[in-house]
Design a protein around this motif. Structure first.
Motif, mmCIF file in Angstrom:
data_model
loop_
_atom_site.group_PDB
_atom_site.id
_atom_site.type_symbol
_atom_site.label_atom_id
_atom_site.label_comp_id
_atom_site.label_asym_id
_atom_site.label_seq_id
_atom_site.Cartn_x
_atom_site.Cartn_y
_atom_site.Cartn_z
ATOM 1 N N ASN A 91 0.827 -1.218 0.000
ATOM 2 C CA ASN A 91 0.000 0.000 0.000
ATOM 3 C C ASN A 91 0.856 1.261 0.000
ATOM 4 O OD1 ASN A 91 -2.466 -1.259 -0.131
ATOM 5 N ND2 ASN A 91 -2.784 -1.261 2.080
ATOM 6 N N PHE A 92 1.886 1.310 0.822
ATOM 7 C CA PHE A 92 2.756 2.488 0.850
ATOM 8 C C PHE A 92 3.492 2.665 -0.476
ATOM 9 C CE2 PHE A 92 2.386 2.451 5.540
ATOM 10 C CZ PHE A 92 2.111 3.796 5.721
ATOM 11 N N THR A 93 3.946 1.564 -1.053
ATOM 12 C CA THR A 93 4.646 1.644 -2.339
ATOM 13 C C THR A 93 3.723 2.165 -3.427
ATOM 14 O OG1 THR A 93 6.076 -0.197 -1.697
ATOM 15 C CG2 THR A 93 5.927 0.316 -4.059
ATOM 16 N N MET A 94 2.509 1.631 -3.514
ATOM 17 C CA MET A 94 1.564 2.073 -4.544
ATOM 18 C C MET A 94 1.142 3.529 -4.318
ATOM 19 S SD MET A 94 1.552 -0.446 -6.463
ATOM 20 C CE MET A 94 0.205 -0.576 -7.569
ATOM 21 N N ALA A 95 0.964 3.929 -3.075
ATOM 22 C CA ALA A 95 0.611 5.317 -2.788
ATOM 23 C C ALA A 95 1.745 6.251 -3.198
ATOM 24 C CB ALA A 95 0.287 5.487 -1.305
ATOM 25 N N ARG A 96 2.966 5.842 -2.966
ATOM 26 C CA ARG A 96 4.111 6.664 -3.366
ATOM 27 C C ARG A 96 4.174 6.806 -4.885
ATOM 28 N NH1 ARG A 96 9.077 6.331 -5.222
ATOM 29 N NH2 ARG A 96 10.647 7.794 -4.524
ATOM 30 N N PHE A 97 3.972 5.703 -5.607
ATOM 31 C CA PHE A 97 3.963 5.768 -7.074
ATOM 32 C C PHE A 97 2.834 6.670 -7.565
ATOM 33 C CE2 PHE A 97 6.041 1.350 -7.467
ATOM 34 C CZ PHE A 97 7.295 1.912 -7.447
ATOM 35 N N ALA A 98 1.675 6.555 -6.964
ATOM 36 C CA ALA A 98 0.534 7.369 -7.390
ATOM 37 C C ALA A 98 0.796 8.853 -7.162
ATOM 38 C CB ALA A 98 -0.730 6.928 -6.638
ATOM 39 N N MET A 99 1.364 9.206 -6.049
ATOM 40 C CA MET A 99 1.614 10.619 -5.744
ATOM 41 C C MET A 99 2.746 11.190 -6.597
ATOM 42 S SD MET A 99 -0.638 11.478 -3.625
ATOM 43 C CE MET A 99 -0.059 13.001 -2.930
ATOM 44 N N SER A 100 3.686 10.370 -7.017
ATOM 45 C CA SER A 100 4.824 10.889 -7.775
ATOM 46 C C SER A 100 4.546 10.988 -9.272
ATOM 47 C CB SER A 100 6.055 10.018 -7.541
ATOM 48 O OG SER A 100 5.858 8.735 -8.092
ATOM 49 N N THR A 101 3.481 10.359 -9.784
ATOM 50 C CA THR A 101 3.250 10.371 -11.221
ATOM 51 C C THR A 101 2.113 11.269 -11.660
ATOM 52 O OG1 THR A 101 1.826 8.433 -11.054
ATOM 53 C CG2 THR A 101 4.152 8.047 -11.550
ATOM 54 N N PHE A 102 1.183 11.603 -10.810
ATOM 55 C CA PHE A 102 0.055 12.442 -11.221
ATOM 56 C C PHE A 102 -0.350 13.334 -10.064
ATOM 57 C CE2 PHE A 102 -4.653 12.911 -11.874
ATOM 58 C CZ PHE A 102 -4.544 13.841 -12.879
ATOM 59 N N GLY A 103 -0.284 14.645 -10.315
ATOM 60 C CA GLY A 103 -0.608 15.600 -9.266
ATOM 61 C C GLY A 103 -2.096 15.695 -8.987
ATOM 62 N N GLY A 104 -2.928 15.195 -9.902
ATOM 63 C CA GLY A 104 -4.361 15.201 -9.680
ATOM 64 C C GLY A 104 -5.030 16.515 -10.023
ATOM 65 N N LYS A 105 -4.292 17.459 -10.590
ATOM 66 C CA LYS A 105 -4.859 18.759 -10.876
ATOM 67 C C LYS A 105 -5.156 18.862 -12.364
ATOM 68 C CE LYS A 105 -2.138 22.259 -10.485
ATOM 69 N NZ LYS A 105 -1.338 23.401 -10.068
ATOM 70 N N VAL A 106 -6.418 19.122 -12.701
ATOM 71 C CA VAL A 106 -6.803 19.307 -14.092
ATOM 72 C C VAL A 106 -6.913 20.792 -14.401
ATOM 73 C CG1 VAL A 106 -8.596 18.838 -15.812
ATOM 74 C CG2 VAL A 106 -7.989 17.098 -14.144
ATOM 75 N N VAL A 107 -7.496 21.556 -13.500
ATOM 76 C CA VAL A 107 -7.584 23.013 -13.625
ATOM 77 C C VAL A 107 -7.078 23.628 -12.328
ATOM 78 C CG1 VAL A 107 -9.515 23.001 -15.251
ATOM 79 C CG2 VAL A 107 -9.982 23.070 -12.819
ATOM 80 N N SER A 113 -11.315 24.871 -9.698
ATOM 81 C CA SER A 113 -12.510 24.284 -10.302
ATOM 82 C C SER A 113 -13.715 25.215 -10.212
ATOM 83 C CB SER A 113 -12.824 22.933 -9.664
ATOM 84 O OG SER A 113 -13.027 23.084 -8.281
ATOM 85 N N TYR A 114 -13.802 26.035 -9.189
ATOM 86 C CA TYR A 114 -14.924 26.964 -9.080
ATOM 87 C C TYR A 114 -14.865 28.005 -10.202
ATOM 88 C CZ TYR A 114 -18.034 30.611 -7.484
ATOM 89 O OH TYR A 114 -19.029 31.541 -7.427
ATOM 90 N N VAL A 115 -13.686 28.576 -10.422
ATOM 91 C CA VAL A 115 -13.525 29.560 -11.498
ATOM 92 C C VAL A 115 -13.795 28.898 -12.845
ATOM 93 C CG1 VAL A 115 -11.874 31.070 -12.662
ATOM 94 C CG2 VAL A 115 -11.948 30.999 -10.166
ATOM 95 N N ALA A 116 -13.313 27.674 -13.033
ATOM 96 C CA ALA A 116 -13.559 26.956 -14.285
ATOM 97 C C ALA A 116 -15.053 26.742 -14.501
ATOM 98 C CB ALA A 116 -12.825 25.621 -14.288
ATOM 99 N N SER A 117 -15.792 26.460 -13.447
ATOM 100 C CA SER A 117 -17.235 26.245 -13.595
ATOM 101 C C SER A 117 -17.953 27.518 -14.025
ATOM 102 C CB SER A 117 -17.827 25.707 -12.292
ATOM 103 O OG SER A 117 -17.883 26.729 -11.310
ATOM 104 N N GLN A 118 -17.402 28.662 -13.704
ATOM 105 C CA GLN A 118 -18.020 29.929 -14.084
ATOM 106 C C GLN A 118 -17.909 30.178 -15.589
ATOM 107 O OE1 GLN A 118 -19.752 31.694 -11.674
ATOM 108 N NE2 GLN A 118 -19.200 29.817 -10.610
ATOM 109 N N HIS A 119 -16.960 29.520 -16.242
ATOM 110 C CA HIS A 119 -16.743 29.696 -17.679
ATOM 111 C C HIS A 119 -17.366 28.577 -18.502
ATOM 112 C CE1 HIS A 119 -14.045 33.038 -17.031
ATOM 113 N NE2 HIS A 119 -13.438 32.329 -16.100
ATOM 114 N N TYR A 120 -18.038 27.639 -17.877
ATOM 115 C CA TYR A 120 -18.539 26.448 -18.569
ATOM 116 C C TYR A 120 -19.492 26.804 -19.711
ATOM 117 C CZ TYR A 120 -20.464 21.818 -19.301
ATOM 118 O OH TYR A 120 -20.860 20.633 -19.858
ATOM 119 N N ASN A 121 -20.450 27.671 -19.465
ATOM 120 C CA ASN A 121 -21.409 28.035 -20.513
ATOM 121 C C ASN A 121 -20.709 28.735 -21.681
ATOM 122 O OD1 ASN A 121 -23.602 26.911 -19.245
ATOM 123 N ND2 ASN A 121 -24.118 28.782 -18.140
ATOM 124 N N GLU A 122 -19.728 29.563 -21.369
ATOM 125 C CA GLU A 122 -18.944 30.223 -22.420
ATOM 126 C C GLU A 122 -18.216 29.193 -23.271
ATOM 127 O OE1 GLU A 122 -14.790 32.689 -22.528
ATOM 128 O OE2 GLU A 122 -16.163 33.115 -20.872
#
Length: 156
Positions: free
Chosen positions: A30-46, A49-58
């Motif tokens: 579990n610790f090894t897989m968690a370390r790999f997960a945290m080191s390869t993808f920061g999880g941030k798309v925008v 997200s609140y500001v991005a939702s304000q532009h959705y209709n545009e």
């Protein structure tokens, strides 16, 4: 000659050793897989997200306008890994287009980089710089006069 030794009894110490060993393996995995997960993808798309939702209709309106243009984008790589961009409308190549692009690694391993284009034969735009081997996400803005279209393509 027969073996007259009695088998050793299964004791609480044996069970304790089995349980400790089992959970030690589970926790280590579990610790090894968690370390790999945290080191390869920061999880941030925008960024926010609140500001991005304000532009959705545009963004939806912009997508509808892009669909009405009727452009067909063909984005490929040549043998030397240069990005080739061909835009057509009703099967006819669209001349006089300008393009700007950003490339980055799909999971954020590298910072985004600008990609410049130059005209090539047949109304195709060709990137000046070749792409390094690997997976890349291309964010492309194509302009023709006052019209604009945006494309996102995954390249390998």
């Amino acid at each position: 000659m027969t073996d007259t030794r009695k088998p050793k009894a299964f004791t609480g110490r044996h069970m304790t050793a089995i349980l400790v060993g089992f959970f030690a393996v589970v926790i280590a995995v579990n610790f090894t897989m968690a370390r790999f997960a945290m080191s390869t993808f920061g999880g941030k798309v925008v960024e926010n997200s609140y500001v991005a939702s304000q532009h959705y209709n545009e963004w939806l309106k912009r997508a509808d306008a892009q669909d009405r243009l009727g452009w067909d984008a063909r984005i490929t790589l040549d043998a030397k890994r240069h990005v080739l961009l061909a835009i057509s409308k009703d099967g006819v190549p669209l001349g006089g287009i300008r393009a700007s692009a950003t490339i980055n690694h799909p999971v954020g391993r590298t910072p985004p980089a600008a990609l410049n284009f130059e005209p090539a034969a047949g109304g195709v735009l060709r990137s000046v710089e070749p792409l390094v081997l690997g997976r890349w996400r291309l964010d492309l803005i194509v302009r023709h006069g006052a019209d604009e279209a945006r494309y996102r393509e995954n390249l390998q």
